[in-house]
Design an enzyme around this catalytic site. Structure first.
Site, short mmCIF file in Angstrom:
data_model
loop_
_atom_site.label_atom_id
_atom_site.label_comp_id
_atom_site.label_asym_id
_atom_site.label_seq_id
_atom_site.Cartn_x
_atom_site.Cartn_y
_atom_site.Cartn_z
N CYS A 1 20.05 45.56 27.51
CA CYS A 1 18.65 45.98 27.43
C CYS A 1 17.74 44.80 27.08
O CYS A 1 18.14 43.86 26.40
CB CYS A 1 18.48 47.08 26.40
SG CYS A 1 19.20 48.66 26.89
N GLU B 1 15.25 44.74 25.00
CA GLU B 1 15.02 44.64 23.56
C GLU B 1 16.13 43.83 22.89
O GLU B 1 15.87 43.06 21.96
CB GLU B 1 14.96 46.04 22.93
CG GLU B 1 13.76 46.87 23.38
CD GLU B 1 14.08 47.77 24.55
OE1 GLU B 1 13.52 48.87 24.62
OE2 GLU B 1 14.91 47.37 25.41
N CYS C 1 15.44 52.88 24.33
CA CYS C 1 16.49 53.87 24.56
C CYS C 1 17.27 54.12 23.27
O CYS C 1 17.09 53.42 22.26
CB CYS C 1 17.43 53.40 25.67
SG CYS C 1 18.50 52.02 25.19
N CYS D 1 19.15 51.10 21.92
CA CYS D 1 18.26 50.09 21.34
C CYS D 1 17.70 50.55 19.99
O CYS D 1 17.47 49.73 19.10
CB CYS D 1 17.12 49.78 22.30
SG CYS D 1 17.61 48.71 23.66
#
Length: 338
Positions: free
Chosen positions: A252, A254, A293, A296
Site C-alpha cells: 500500500c 501508506e 484500508c 494500513c
C-alpha cells in the site's frame, strides 16, 4: 473542515553559536510538556540539514548524532537565501502549520538566524534571545565536536544584536540557573488561537500533494494510490501503491510513505491520508480522497498511536483520529504497547 479551537504558542530562540539555543529549547520543551502542552521542535534550517545529510551520505561517511558541519551549513545558508529567497521561511511556515494540524500546541524553533527573525515574527513567533559571555560561548561551541566549526562572523550569523527580542535568557551560569529562567519564561509566553483557515489550507495542500504524486506516477494495475504522511515536526513524506502480479505481495502507498519517514529518522507519525486515481475505463476522472484500508489502519497505528487521517464527508474534508476507524485494534506481543 471542523475542529475545536485551541491556543497555540510559537517560540523562536536566536543567538550566536554556542550561546545555548538547543539546550534552552530542550529545557523549555520539557517544562511545557510538564504543563500538558504538546510541544514540537521545528527546524528553520531543515532544508540545509537535508542537503548536509545527502552530501555526507554521497561521500560515504556519516556525521555523528547531533554533529554538524558548520562550514557547510554557513555556505548553504547563504546560497539558499541567494538562489531561492524566501524559501526557508516558506518551507518553515508549511511545516509549522502541518505540525499544528497534527496536534502540536507549542512550536519551538531553536535555530533561528538574524536574517529570518522579521519573517518569524510575522508568523506569530515570540523571539527569545539566548546570550552568554563570549569566552564561555566559544568554549561551549568548541566542545560540541562538530566536524567543522561555523564562523561567528559569517553573514548568516550577523545582525542579531540589532533585533529587539521579546524575551531574553542569560546563559552565563550553570544548567540549573538556565532552567530556572526557562521555567519563568514558560509562564510568560503569549498564546493565540489556532487559525482554522490555515488548517484547512494545510489539509488541502497535503491532499493536493498526494494527487500530484499519483498523477505523475499512475500506471494501470501498478500504481493507483498516492499517500502522504506527516510527522510531528511537520515533515511530509509521500508514497505510491505498488501492485504485484501475486496480489498478496502488493504494498500500500501508506506503507511506502511510512517507510520513507522511518528511513529519514522520523518516529512520531501524526497524520496520514491517501487518494485514488481512476482507471482509464472509469467514467469519472477525479482523484478521490480515500480512507486507509484495514491493513494500513493496523500498520499506521502500530507506528503512530495518535495518528489521524483525513476523510471525505460530503463536500467537507475532516481530520479524524485513525483509531476511531479501527475501534478494536489488534494488540500483539512483538513490542511494548503505549
Amino acid at each position: 473542515m471542523t475542529g475545536a479551537s485551541r491556543s497555540v504558542q510559537r517560540v523562536a530562540l536566536f543567538g550566536l553559536p554556542g550561546a545555548g539555543k538547543s539546550t534552552a529549547a530542550g529545557l523549555l520543551r520539557r517544562t511545557l510538556a510538564g504543563m500538558d502542552r504538546h510541544v514540537e521542535v521545528i527546524k528553520l534550517a531543515a532544508p540545509l540539514y537535508d542537503v548536509q545529510a545527502a552530501f555526507y551520505a554521497r561521500a560515504r561517511t556519516r556525521l555523528a548524532e547531533g554533529q554538524q558541519d558548520g562550514e557547510l551549513l554557513n555556505f548553504l545558508g547563504s546560497h539558499f537565501r541567494t538562489a531561492a529567497p524566501g524559501l526557508l521561511l516558506e518551507d518553515f511556515a508549511q511545516r509549522a502549520a502541518a505540525a499544528e494540524l497534527a496536534g502540536a500546541d507549542v512550536l519551538l524553533c531553536d535555530d533561528a538566524r538574524p536574517a529570518d527573525l522579521d519573517g518569524l515574527r510575522d508568523q506569530g513567533f515570540t523571539l527569545v534571545r539566548v546570550t552568554a559571555p563570549d569566552a564561555l560561548r566559544r568554549e561551549r561551541k568548541a566542545g560540541r565536536g562538530d566536524r567543522r566549526a561555523g564562523r561567528d562572523d559569517h553573514p548568516t550569523e550577523l545582525g542579531g544584536d540589532g533585533v529587539e527580542a521579546d524575551l531574553v535568557l542569560d546563559n552565563a551560569g550553570d544548567l540549573p540557573a538556565l532552567e530556572e529562567q526557562v521555567v519563568e519564561l514558560a509562564k510568560r509566553l503569549p498564546a493565540a488561537p489556532a487559525e482554522q483557515e490555515a488548517a484547512e489550507q494545510v489539509v488541502a495542500s497535503l491532499v493536493g500533494l498526494a494527487r500530484e504524486v499519483i498523477t505523475e506516477r499512475y500506471a494501470e494495475n501498478r500504481h493507483q494510490i498516492g499517500a502522504v504522511v506527516v510527522t510531528g515536526d511537520g515533515r511530509v513524506f509521500t508514497g505510491i501503491h505498488l501492485e504485484a502480479m501475486v496480489g498478496r505481495a502488493s504494498v500500500c502507498a501508506e506503507a511506502v510513505a511510512l517507510g520513507q519517514a522511518r528511513a529519514a529518522g522520523a518516529g512520531d507519525l501524526m497524520l496520514a491520508l491517501a487518494v485514488r486515481h481512476p482507471k482509464p475505463s472509469e467514467e469519472r476522472r477525479d482523484i478521490k480522497l480515500v480512507p486507509p484500508c484495514g491493513l494500513c489502519r493496523e500498520l499506521l497505528l502500530d507506528y503512530g498511536p495518535r495518528v489521524s487521517t483525513v476523510v471525505q464527508d460530503g463536500d467537507e474534508m475532516r481530520v479524524v483520529p485513525l483509531a476511531s476507524l479501527l475501534p478494536h485494534k489488534y494488540v500483539g506481543t512483538k513490542w511494548p504497547t503505549r
